[in-house]
Write a protein that holds these residues in place. Structure first.
Motif, mmCIF file in Angstrom:
data_model
loop_
_atom_site.group_PDB
_atom_site.id
_atom_site.type_symbol
_atom_site.label_atom_id
_atom_site.label_comp_id
_atom_site.label_asym_id
_atom_site.label_seq_id
_atom_site.Cartn_x
_atom_site.Cartn_y
_atom_site.Cartn_z
ATOM 1 N N GLU A 88 73.683 51.078 24.165
ATOM 2 C CA GLU A 88 74.098 51.820 25.139
ATOM 3 C C GLU A 88 75.518 51.294 25.627
ATOM 4 O O GLU A 88 75.886 49.924 25.289
ATOM 5 C CB GLU A 88 73.120 51.624 26.146
ATOM 6 C CG GLU A 88 73.825 52.411 27.492
ATOM 7 C CD GLU A 88 72.603 52.128 28.696
ATOM 8 O OE1 GLU A 88 71.551 51.316 28.208
ATOM 9 O OE2 GLU A 88 72.996 52.511 29.852
ATOM 10 N N ILE A 89 76.406 51.910 26.068
ATOM 11 C CA ILE A 89 77.897 51.496 26.448
ATOM 12 C C ILE A 89 77.667 51.279 27.815
ATOM 13 O O ILE A 89 77.356 51.911 28.856
ATOM 14 C CB ILE A 89 78.753 52.713 26.207
ATOM 15 C CG1 ILE A 89 79.089 52.841 24.809
ATOM 16 C CG2 ILE A 89 80.058 52.357 26.864
ATOM 17 C CD1 ILE A 89 79.355 51.699 23.860
ATOM 18 N N ASN A 90 78.044 49.886 28.315
ATOM 19 C CA ASN A 90 78.165 49.561 29.728
ATOM 20 C C ASN A 90 79.543 48.754 29.881
ATOM 21 O O ASN A 90 79.954 48.315 28.995
ATOM 22 C CB ASN A 90 76.958 48.513 30.000
ATOM 23 C CG ASN A 90 75.602 49.269 30.170
ATOM 24 O OD1 ASN A 90 75.454 50.292 31.203
ATOM 25 N ND2 ASN A 90 74.748 49.084 29.645
ATOM 26 N N GLU A 112 83.469 54.555 25.972
ATOM 27 C CA GLU A 112 83.605 53.815 27.186
ATOM 28 C C GLU A 112 84.304 54.761 28.219
ATOM 29 O O GLU A 112 84.077 54.501 29.349
ATOM 30 C CB GLU A 112 84.650 52.717 26.802
ATOM 31 C CG GLU A 112 84.200 51.323 27.289
ATOM 32 C CD GLU A 112 85.314 50.129 26.824
ATOM 33 O OE1 GLU A 112 84.807 49.210 26.889
ATOM 34 O OE2 GLU A 112 86.464 50.583 26.567
ATOM 35 N N LYS A 150 75.262 58.448 33.880
ATOM 36 C CA LYS A 150 74.806 59.093 32.697
ATOM 37 C C LYS A 150 74.608 57.687 31.914
ATOM 38 O O LYS A 150 75.480 56.830 31.622
ATOM 39 C CB LYS A 150 75.640 59.947 32.091
ATOM 40 C CG LYS A 150 75.983 60.953 32.807
ATOM 41 C CD LYS A 150 74.800 61.866 33.303
ATOM 42 C CE LYS A 150 75.176 63.015 34.467
ATOM 43 N NZ LYS A 150 74.097 63.548 35.084
ATOM 44 N N LYS A 151 73.621 57.849 30.967
ATOM 45 C CA LYS A 151 73.334 56.837 29.848
ATOM 46 C C LYS A 151 74.296 57.235 28.840
ATOM 47 O O LYS A 151 74.165 58.467 28.211
ATOM 48 C CB LYS A 151 71.917 56.676 29.471
ATOM 49 C CG LYS A 151 71.649 55.820 28.325
ATOM 50 C CD LYS A 151 70.255 55.604 28.155
ATOM 51 C CE LYS A 151 69.346 54.311 28.713
ATOM 52 N NZ LYS A 151 68.139 54.341 28.230
ATOM 53 N N VAL A 152 75.231 56.481 28.462
ATOM 54 C CA VAL A 152 76.060 56.895 27.324
ATOM 55 C C VAL A 152 75.896 55.806 26.118
ATOM 56 O O VAL A 152 75.806 54.488 26.228
ATOM 57 C CB VAL A 152 77.652 56.515 27.788
ATOM 58 C CG1 VAL A 152 78.572 56.913 26.493
ATOM 59 C CG2 VAL A 152 77.904 57.419 28.741
ATOM 60 N N MET A 181 85.351 48.946 35.597
ATOM 61 C CA MET A 181 85.120 50.750 35.511
ATOM 62 C C MET A 181 85.868 51.204 36.749
ATOM 63 O O MET A 181 86.444 52.160 36.791
ATOM 64 C CB MET A 181 83.756 50.691 35.724
ATOM 65 C CG MET A 181 82.985 51.948 35.635
ATOM 66 S SD MET A 181 81.814 52.189 34.414
ATOM 67 C CE MET A 181 80.398 52.054 35.411
ATOM 68 N N LYS A 230 81.841 56.861 29.952
ATOM 69 C CA LYS A 230 81.181 56.047 30.797
ATOM 70 C C LYS A 230 81.652 55.849 32.029
ATOM 71 O O LYS A 230 81.245 56.027 33.242
ATOM 72 C CB LYS A 230 80.564 54.461 30.225
ATOM 73 C CG LYS A 230 79.944 53.864 31.144
ATOM 74 C CD LYS A 230 78.241 54.465 31.293
ATOM 75 C CE LYS A 230 77.568 53.518 32.216
ATOM 76 N NZ LYS A 230 76.281 54.150 32.653
ATOM 77 N N PRO A 232 79.596 57.644 35.470
ATOM 78 C CA PRO A 232 78.885 56.389 35.255
ATOM 79 C C PRO A 232 77.388 56.351 35.286
ATOM 80 O O PRO A 232 76.519 55.532 35.115
ATOM 81 C CB PRO A 232 79.356 55.433 36.143
ATOM 82 C CG PRO A 232 80.199 56.503 37.286
ATOM 83 C CD PRO A 232 80.497 57.619 36.382
#
Ligand code: 13P
Ligand code: SF4
Length: 309
Positions: A286-288, A64, A73-75, A294, A67, A71
């Motif tokens: 995926e982490i969002n 997290e 990037k796809k984490v 954020m 991310k 932000p």
């Protein structure tokens, strides 16, 4: 195993991904990672990632944080259940009530907490910069420190400050047996005890060095002693031993008898090489993080990075 490692390395290239891993990950995972580090190092590294995907081999709050810091990037995280007892000990709604009850206090939270809790924070810290961050504040500044009471007590002792502590702890570092540690030390009086500050006070008082995982590795590299009893999660021994192949490293014993005669983090160990491969292949889970959280959580993390320079 070798084949799976090769497949992960090839897929990483194909997908333009990097693997960031914590020292507590199993050895095979550390071996396929592009960067292995402590929480601070991993956060700093996350800001520098240029690849499309960050595969985070660690626990949820770490992914997290990556991310929040990068932000676009796809984490991805191999197992969404890879949590943390410290983060779980601090639910955001209760923490909000706690901070509201102490309006004149600055809120410092250890990075081992959720993004929601970070959004209620003034400055984030890790075990490698907690003392420095507290010392950067005026002496009369009232401080809330959360969620780790053991790290909090250690920082209070190091800085001579009084702080209001949240009552959280790490199950892995509270699993060490003081009696077994003393018995082990009696068997190896030529060893130095080194400990992570998430450990309980009586363990820390016996240690000749207290520091983050990266700090502990640096210490065994620089210290002339040849034998160390290591009081933190046993995954650290992989990289540590690579750094000091001729030194003897003994994991500190846990209260409960178990196969490793050490303390392991069940959350960290939820990640496996197979799950890493699947995660990279499917680019999932995926982490969002919600946009408002954020934005709020980024401020105290950036303050920490600034104060850590
Ligand atoms: P560090 O690697 O930052 O010392 O943290 C240890 C830990 O318990 C991470 O969850
Ligand atoms: Fe959380 Fe402790 Fe595991 Fe670190 S070792 S992730 S603090 S439960």
């Amino acid at each position: 195993m070798k084949e799976l490692k090769e497949k992960i390395i090839a897929l990483k290239k194909e997908k333009n991904a990097v693997i960031l891993a914590h020292y507590y990950q199993e050895a095979d995972i550390q071996d396929v990672a592009d960067y292995v580090g402590d929480s601070l190092g991993l956060s700093q590294e996350a800001t520098r990632v240029d690849a499309d995907i960050i595969l985070f081999a660690g626990v949820h709050f770490m992914a997290e944080t990556a991310k929040i810091l990068n932000p676009s990037k796809k984490v991805i995280l191999p197992d969404l259940n890879a949590g943390c007892s410290l983060a779980d000990s601090c639910p955001p709604d209760l923490f909000k009530k706690f901070t509201d009850a102490h309006p004149d206090h600055i809120v410092i939270t250890y990075v081992n907490c959720s993004a929601e809790v970070k959004a209620l924070t003034d400055i984030v810290c890790t075990s490698s910069n907690a003392v420095k961050i507290v010392e950067s504040l005026p002496k009369d500044q009232k401080i809330i420190f959360a969620p780790d009471k053991n790290l909090g007590k250690y920082v209070m002792e190091q800085t001579g400050r009084d702080m209001v502590l949240w009552d959280g702890s790490c199950i892995v570092h509270e699993a060490f047996s003081f009696d077994k540690l003393l018995a082990l030390y009696k068997e190896h009086p030529d060893a130095k005890i080194i400990a992570h500050p998430e450990s309980e006070t009586h363990i820390l008082k016996t240690a000749q060095y207290v520091g983050s995982t990266a700090g502990m590795i640096e210490f065994v590299k620089k210290d002339p002693n040849h034998k160390f009893i290591v009081a933190t999660e046993a995954g650290i021994l992989h990289k540590m031993q690579q750094e000091v192949p001729d030194k003897i490293l003994i994991p500190a014993p846990a209260k409960e008898d178990n196969t490793c005669a050490c303390s392991e983090c069940g959350y960290m160990k939820m990640n496996t090489l197979q799950k890493l491969y699947n995660c990279l292949l499917n680019e999932s889970p995926e982490i969002n993080v919600p946009q408002d959280i954020m934005e709020k959580a980024l401020i105290p993390i950036e303050r920490m990075l600034e104060l850590s320079k």
